[in-house]
Write a protein that holds these residues in place. Structure first.
Motif, PDB file in Angstrom:
ATOM      1  N   UNK A 230     -35.511 -21.139  22.844  1.00 49.73           N
ATOM      2  CA  UNK A 230     -35.249 -19.953  23.677  1.00 49.73           C
ATOM      3  C   UNK A 230     -33.851 -20.016  24.272  1.00 49.73           C
ATOM      4  N   UNK A 231     -33.475 -21.188  24.779  1.00 48.65           N
ATOM      5  CA  UNK A 231     -32.152 -21.327  25.378  1.00 48.65           C
ATOM      6  C   UNK A 231     -31.055 -21.371  24.328  1.00 48.65           C
ATOM      7  N   UNK A 232     -31.392 -21.796  23.113  1.00 52.31           N
ATOM      8  CA  UNK A 232     -30.427 -21.716  22.012  1.00 52.31           C
ATOM      9  C   UNK A 232     -30.110 -20.260  21.707  1.00 52.31           C
ATOM     10  N   UNK A 233     -31.137 -19.428  21.637  1.00 52.16           N
ATOM     11  CA  UNK A 233     -30.929 -17.989  21.430  1.00 52.16           C
ATOM     12  C   UNK A 233     -30.172 -17.377  22.613  1.00 52.16           C
ATOM     13  N   UNK A 234     -30.539 -17.792  23.820  1.00 53.67           N
ATOM     14  CA  UNK A 234     -29.895 -17.228  25.011  1.00 53.67           C
ATOM     15  C   UNK A 234     -28.419 -17.608  25.062  1.00 53.67           C
ATOM     16  N   UNK A 235     -28.097 -18.836  24.698  1.00 44.55           N
ATOM     17  CA  UNK A 235     -26.706 -19.278  24.694  1.00 44.55           C
ATOM     18  C   UNK A 235     -25.888 -18.450  23.707  1.00 44.55           C
ATOM     19  N   UNK A 236     -26.461 -18.180  22.537  1.00 44.64           N
ATOM     20  CA  UNK A 236     -25.770 -17.351  21.556  1.00 44.64           C
ATOM     21  C   UNK A 236     -25.585 -15.926  22.071  1.00 44.64           C
ATOM     22  N   UNK A 237     -26.607 -15.398  22.733  1.00 43.04           N
ATOM     23  CA  UNK A 237     -26.505 -14.042  23.292  1.00 43.04           C
ATOM     24  C   UNK A 237     -25.443 -13.971  24.375  1.00 43.04           C
ATOM     25  N   UNK A 238     -25.397 -15.015  25.226  1.00 46.32           N
ATOM     26  CA  UNK A 238     -24.407 -15.038  26.294  1.00 46.32           C
ATOM     27  C   UNK A 238     -22.992 -15.224  25.751  1.00 46.32           C
ATOM     28  N   UNK A 239     -22.862 -15.970  24.657  1.00 46.33           N
ATOM     29  CA  UNK A 239     -21.544 -16.088  24.009  1.00 46.33           C
ATOM     30  C   UNK A 239     -21.073 -14.715  23.541  1.00 46.33           C
ATOM     31  N   UNK A 240     -21.979 -13.964  22.921  1.00 51.12           N
ATOM     32  CA  UNK A 240     -21.633 -12.614  22.471  1.00 51.12           C
ATOM     33  C   UNK A 240     -21.296 -11.707  23.625  1.00 51.12           C
ATOM     34  N   UNK A 241     -22.088 -11.809  24.712  1.00 51.06           N
ATOM     35  CA  UNK A 241     -21.835 -10.972  25.892  1.00 51.06           C
ATOM     36  C   UNK A 241     -20.497 -11.327  26.528  1.00 51.06           C
ATOM     37  N   UNK A 242     -20.172 -12.623  26.542  1.00 50.92           N
ATOM     38  CA  UNK A 242     -18.902 -13.065  27.120  1.00 50.92           C
ATOM     39  C   UNK A 242     -17.711 -12.496  26.346  1.00 50.92           C
ATOM     40  N   UNK A 243     -17.794 -12.529  25.015  1.00 49.47           N
ATOM     41  CA  UNK A 243     -16.710 -11.983  24.190  1.00 49.47           C
ATOM     42  C   UNK A 243     -16.595 -10.466  24.376  1.00 49.47           C
ATOM     43  N   UNK A 244     -17.729  -9.801  24.474  1.00 51.36           N
ATOM     44  CA  UNK A 244     -17.715  -8.342  24.695  1.00 51.36           C
ATOM     45  C   UNK A 244     -17.071  -7.996  26.026  1.00 51.36           C
ATOM     46  N   UNK A 245     -17.396  -8.785  27.056  1.00 48.96           N
ATOM     47  CA  UNK A 245     -16.812  -8.535  28.376  1.00 48.96           C
ATOM     48  C   UNK A 245     -15.296  -8.752  28.355  1.00 48.96           C
ATOM     49  N   UNK A 246     -14.849  -9.779  27.637  1.00 48.03           N
ATOM     50  CA  UNK A 246     -13.406 -10.031  27.550  1.00 48.03           C
ATOM     51  C   UNK A 246     -12.691  -8.835  26.910  1.00 48.03           C
ATOM     52  N   UNK A 247     -13.287  -8.322  25.826  1.00 51.39           N
ATOM     53  CA  UNK A 247     -12.675  -7.159  25.170  1.00 51.39           C
ATOM     54  C   UNK A 247     -12.716  -5.935  26.085  1.00 51.39           C
ATOM     55  N   UNK A 248     -13.814  -5.778  26.797  1.00 52.92           N
ATOM     56  CA  UNK A 248     -13.945  -4.627  27.695  1.00 52.92           C
ATOM     57  C   UNK A 248     -12.916  -4.687  28.818  1.00 52.92           C
ATOM     58  N   UNK A 249     -12.738  -5.873  29.390  1.00 53.19           N
ATOM     59  CA  UNK A 249     -11.753  -6.034  30.467  1.00 53.19           C
ATOM     60  C   UNK A 249     -10.352  -5.779  29.940  1.00 53.19           C
ATOM     61  N   UNK A 250     -10.061  -6.271  28.746  1.00 55.08           N
ATOM     62  CA  UNK A 250      -8.746  -6.037  28.152  1.00 55.08           C
ATOM     63  C   UNK A 250      -8.502  -4.540  27.935  1.00 55.08           C
ATOM     64  N   UNK A 251      -9.520  -3.849  27.421  1.00 52.72           N
ATOM     65  CA  UNK A 251      -9.389  -2.404  27.206  1.00 52.72           C
ATOM     66  C   UNK A 251      -9.221  -1.660  28.519  1.00 52.72           C
ATOM     67  N   UNK A 252      -9.984  -2.082  29.529  1.00 56.17           N
ATOM     68  CA  UNK A 252      -9.881  -1.421  30.833  1.00 56.17           C
ATOM     69  C   UNK A 252      -8.511  -1.642  31.453  1.00 56.17           C
ATOM     70  N   UNK A 253      -7.967  -2.846  31.275  1.00 58.95           N
ATOM     71  CA  UNK A 253      -6.621  -3.112  31.801  1.00 58.95           C
ATOM     72  C   UNK A 253      -5.590  -2.203  31.133  1.00 58.95           C
ATOM     73  N   UNK A 254      -5.729  -2.000  29.840  1.00 61.88           N
ATOM     74  CA  UNK A 254      -4.800  -1.117  29.126  1.00 61.88           C
ATOM     75  C   UNK A 254      -4.941   0.322  29.610  1.00 61.88           C
ATOM     76  N   UNK A 255      -6.199   0.760  29.757  1.00 58.24           N
ATOM     77  CA  UNK A 255      -6.442   2.126  30.233  1.00 58.24           C
ATOM     78  C   UNK A 255      -5.935   2.293  31.662  1.00 58.24           C
ATOM     79  N   UNK A 256      -6.112   1.249  32.474  1.00 57.80           N
ATOM     80  CA  UNK A 256      -5.658   1.325  33.864  1.00 57.80           C
ATOM     81  C   UNK A 256      -4.137   1.466  33.926  1.00 57.80           C
TER      82      UNK A 256
END
Length: 279
Positions: A230-256
């Protein structure tokens, strides 16, 4: 169009979510590291129980494991009660749906897994919550064993099978293992000792105690394997969420930056249009 202040709030919110994701990643990683050695030790102890069983069967021919094709089967299926673990529960439902027959009944462990079965309209007999930590396994065992044995003691039920996810070579696999009666081929494949064991109890009593211990340690192992998976799956999900957040923050900074430039230009035009520089 959002103002630069609104975008700034979104950026701050994304950083806060990123901190939460980071904490969840750290917790999942710690749980996986703690369970790694424990799983190996439990597997070794379970193998010792099978070796003891093989010794008793070999040196005391009056005791044997009878193979029986008739009788209903209880499938104990391990999932999660917590979310954010990707397709952990859904894959379990797919596997169980492919192996279950009309004579089998399901005992589900995990609230989220139970919901997944309900979405697929797969009936189940009973369920228990899964555990969120290693310390929660032992208290859960007593309740689970009691519920399972209440079903298993009925005459029409003969086989007890555990279905759980385990991690092997950095991959998640789902195992379907018959626990009671123990797999005859697996027991016979082991090499018993040549010298009969010295005992002061009747072999039948020893054999029954070995069976009880085997059931307990097998259930404990499945809880541990499932928690690790379960935690192996969760770690993979959180890795994906972390990368998505980084891209989102980068996009928001550009838009800002673009929005702020537009706001500055608009303010300058308003000032020029008001004629303030000509007074």
């Amino acid at each position: 169009m959002l103002s630069s202040l609104d975008i700034e709030k979104k950026i701050r919110a994304s950083y806060i979510i990123g901190d939460i994701v980071g904490v969840m990643k750290a917790y999942a990683g710690v749980t996986m590291r703690r369970t790694e050695d424990l799983v190996q030790n439990i597997r070794a102890y379970e193998k010792n129980m099978l070796l003891a069983m093989a010794d008793i069967i070999t040196h005391y021919p009056g005791i044997s494991l009878k193979e029986q094709s008739k009788g209903k089967k209880i499938l104990v299926v391990f999932g999660s009660s917590q979310g954010l673990c990707g397709s952990f529960n859904e894959k379990m439902v797919d596997v169980v749906s492919s192996v279950i027959t009309g004579n089998d009944i399901l005992f589900v462990i995990g609230k989220r897994l139970k919901s997944s079965f309900e979405l697929k309209h797969v009936p189940y007999e009973d369920y228990s919550d899964s555990v969120a930590s290693i310390n929660g396994i032992r208290p859960a065992l007593k309740e689970t064993v009691s519920k399972i044995m209440n079903i298993y003691k009925k005459e029409e039920y003969y086989k007890l099978t555990f279905v759980f996810t385990y991690i092997f070579e950095k991959k998640a696999e789902i195992s379907v293992e018959q626990i009671l009666p123990p797999d005859i081929n697996k027991v016979n494949a082991l090499s018993p000792t040549r010298i009969p064991p010295f005992t002061y109890l009747k072999p039948k009593i020893i054999f029954n105690k070995i069976l009880e211990e085997f059931l307990f340690i097998s259930l404990y192992r499945c809880y541990m394997e499932s928690l690790r998976s379960e935690n192996w799956y969760r770690l993979r999900s959180m890795d994906g969420a972390s990368e998505t957040l980084k891209r989102q923050i980068s996009n928001l900074n550009s838009v800002q930056m673009y929005t702020r430039q537009e706001e500055i230009t608009e303010e300058m035009l308003e000032i020029l249009g008001s004629g303030m520089f000509y007074k």
